[in-house]
Design a protein around this motif. Sequence first.
Motif, PDB file in Angstrom:
ATOM      1  N   ALA A 132       0.829  -1.208   0.000  1.00 41.75           N
ATOM      2  CA  ALA A 132       0.000   0.000   0.000  1.00 41.75           C
ATOM      3  C   ALA A 132       0.864   1.260   0.000  1.00 41.75           C
ATOM      4  O   ALA A 132       0.557   2.238  -0.702  1.00 41.75           O
ATOM      5  CB  ALA A 132      -0.923  -0.011   1.210  1.00 41.75           C
ATOM      6  N   LEU A 144      -7.099   3.545  -0.807  1.00 42.78           N
ATOM      7  CA  LEU A 144      -6.540   2.215  -0.582  1.00 42.78           C
ATOM      8  C   LEU A 144      -7.074   1.662   0.731  1.00 42.78           C
ATOM      9  O   LEU A 144      -7.201   2.401   1.720  1.00 42.78           O
ATOM     10  CB  LEU A 144      -5.007   2.248  -0.522  1.00 42.78           C
ATOM     11  N   VAL A 170      -4.975  -5.937  -0.421  1.00 49.63           N
ATOM     12  CA  VAL A 170      -4.986  -4.501  -0.696  1.00 49.63           C
ATOM     13  C   VAL A 170      -6.065  -4.247  -1.748  1.00 49.63           C
ATOM     14  O   VAL A 170      -6.059  -4.875  -2.813  1.00 49.63           O
ATOM     15  CB  VAL A 170      -3.617  -3.997  -1.202  1.00 49.63           C
TER      16      VAL A 170
END
Length: 740
Positions: free
Chosen positions: A297, A309, A318
């Motif tokens: 991330a 995110l 993610v």
Amino acid sequence: MTPSDRAVGAPAPTTPWRWPALALLALLAACATPREASVQSGQQLIAAGQVEAGLAQLERAARTPPLDPNAYNAYMLQRDAVVGVHLRDGDAARAAGLLDMAEERYRTALRIDPASVVAQGGIQAVQADRAHRLAVAEAERLLAAGDLDGADRTARSVLARDSRQRGAETVVRGVAERRRLLAQGEPQLRQAMARRLTLELRDVPLATIFEILSNHGGLNFVLDKDIKGDQRTTIFVRDTSLADVLGVLLQTNQLERKLLNDNTLIVYPNTAAKQREYQELVMRSFYLANADAKQTAAMLRALVKTRDLFVDERLNLVIMRDTPEAVRLAEQLVATQDLGEPEVMLELEVLEIASSVAQEIGLRFPEQIVGRIPGTGGTTSDGLVQLGSGGLRAYTANPLLILNLRQTDGGANLLANPRIRVRNREKAKVHIGEKVPVITTTSTANVGVSSAVSYLETGLKLDVEPNVYLEDEVAIKVQLEVSNILSQLNISGTVAYRLGTRNATTTLRLRDGETQVLAGLINNEDRQSMAKLPGAAELPVLGRLFRNNDQTVAKTEIVLLVTPRVLRNVRRPETVESQFASGTEAVPGRVPLRFRDGTAMGLTPPGAAATGTATPAGRAAAAAAPVPEAPAALSAQVPAQVGIGEEFSVQLALPDGNQAITARVQLRYDAALLAPVGGTADASVELSSSGMAGVAAPPATVRLRVLAKAPGQAEIGFDVASANLPVQAPPPVQIGIVQR
């Protein structure tokens, strides 16, 4: 008859009292022999592979009156063991998809034990699997025919009965992917973008230029209200495709576009507010196999400038929300980072070589005089010469002196050969020895005395930390310590130990399989002592007769051998290039602005004539260039090597160009070596091109699994089953199957 008269080896005569005992034993043996013999015979048949015959014999022995608990227990144990083996084989065959073999194993178990509920359930599960396979095949046929609703309904009905049916899961994913492409797929400007234009416009309003492109390119333009109608621009291009002209025009005037259908575009200012209003975003979930979700991330935030995110550390997941261009860029970055950690097997060999020589030569005289001391009643006893009531009584020592002639040679080898599998940049420890308890006593006023136990590690301690490099070289940090207890000390009631230790710390860099020897940790001890008779030992020459020489020489050496074996190393991803376009600072992932036809702005290539002109007043002419008839080259990306039992991907892509191409490609391979993932019968895929110069469509992926049991070679060929335009298939490729 005397013993000498009997022949050698003849049995001795039986005494009369032994006959009743032998008769009783014979009677008991006759009663027990048939059942025991039947049980033993049944067990022998089972061991020989005749399972059913052996179990039948054991069952007869167990059920023959009078009932014998031992025979019954033997029968039940053997039956349960055999049934368990068949059930396990059936479960394994069913998990591997071998339904006929699984049913045969279950029916064999049911024949041996008709009351086995597990065997009955296995047979029913096999029948259900056959029905599910037929339903999945029908769902795949509907999906290939384009009936998404029917394929989804059929596959979900299978998942409702068996949620782990892989073929149905694959169909559901395929339906979802098709629907996503239909819902989110951007319309393609087809033949209009392939037309060639020559424009010579100086300081012309943007609205006029879009009108010219609309008249001669067959396109519809809808301008946003915030575009200034009097904004002017200059453009000189010759024999350039409409796609390139439009791309340059938009980017140089800070404009952006959105397609509504095959020939209609909305043009709006390239500002943050307008991007939020017009630009459509997509969601992408990255299930990471090796990389850390937080680090991934952070990478996406830094390189792709993505703000939306979500990180799930539990699933190592993610989720990203951004433009399609940014998502494609993130996919390449994640594929570059999500690689397995290297592992290495360290073969360590520690050898302690010890040798000692002890020598004692000379005459040893007594240090005390011992004699016979008279006792009471006329007896004597050994004792030291004393001064008693009767006065000093002198006696001579017995023996008077001792001649020492002794030499002792010793040697010892202590070998430790541990093998440790270590992950990259992780520490591993080896301790071979003992932990000696050390008790510490603490006295506190008004509280009392408390004791604590700590442990002192002695022996061999080895700490290693490998660092695996890409070229199968390993750097190893080594810390070696060998210690032993020399003596035990008692200090104020507290036990302490005096240790002898040898340490070595170093860093090695070795190739895979290379052995490095670390030696030279030597400890030499040379001790000499002399016992002599005072005075007489100082005489020249004769003094040697009154001395006793004691010499001890001890030598120890520690040798360490380190051999790394790289079990798994970082493999560069074969589907991602080491260098790829990342867009611009403002728009990550944007396709680079290029003229794909080889011409430059404002220049006419040699031998080329302008197809039209445009005056400064706004007149322009455009002519459509013929579309080349050369077939489009299909590209394929296949890994060079795969491991036995592994899954891998084959990626197929059509070139970006001015024509939209749709094709269906069938893969050819040896079914004994490879198989498609998901239980499908064939490996085929549909793919299409973007229809725009400089805009590449995402590749289509086919997942295959290696069925080969031994290393070798496998060939994959490509057949274009159908296509709307000519497509040239790539040549067959060879894949190496290796043992990992």
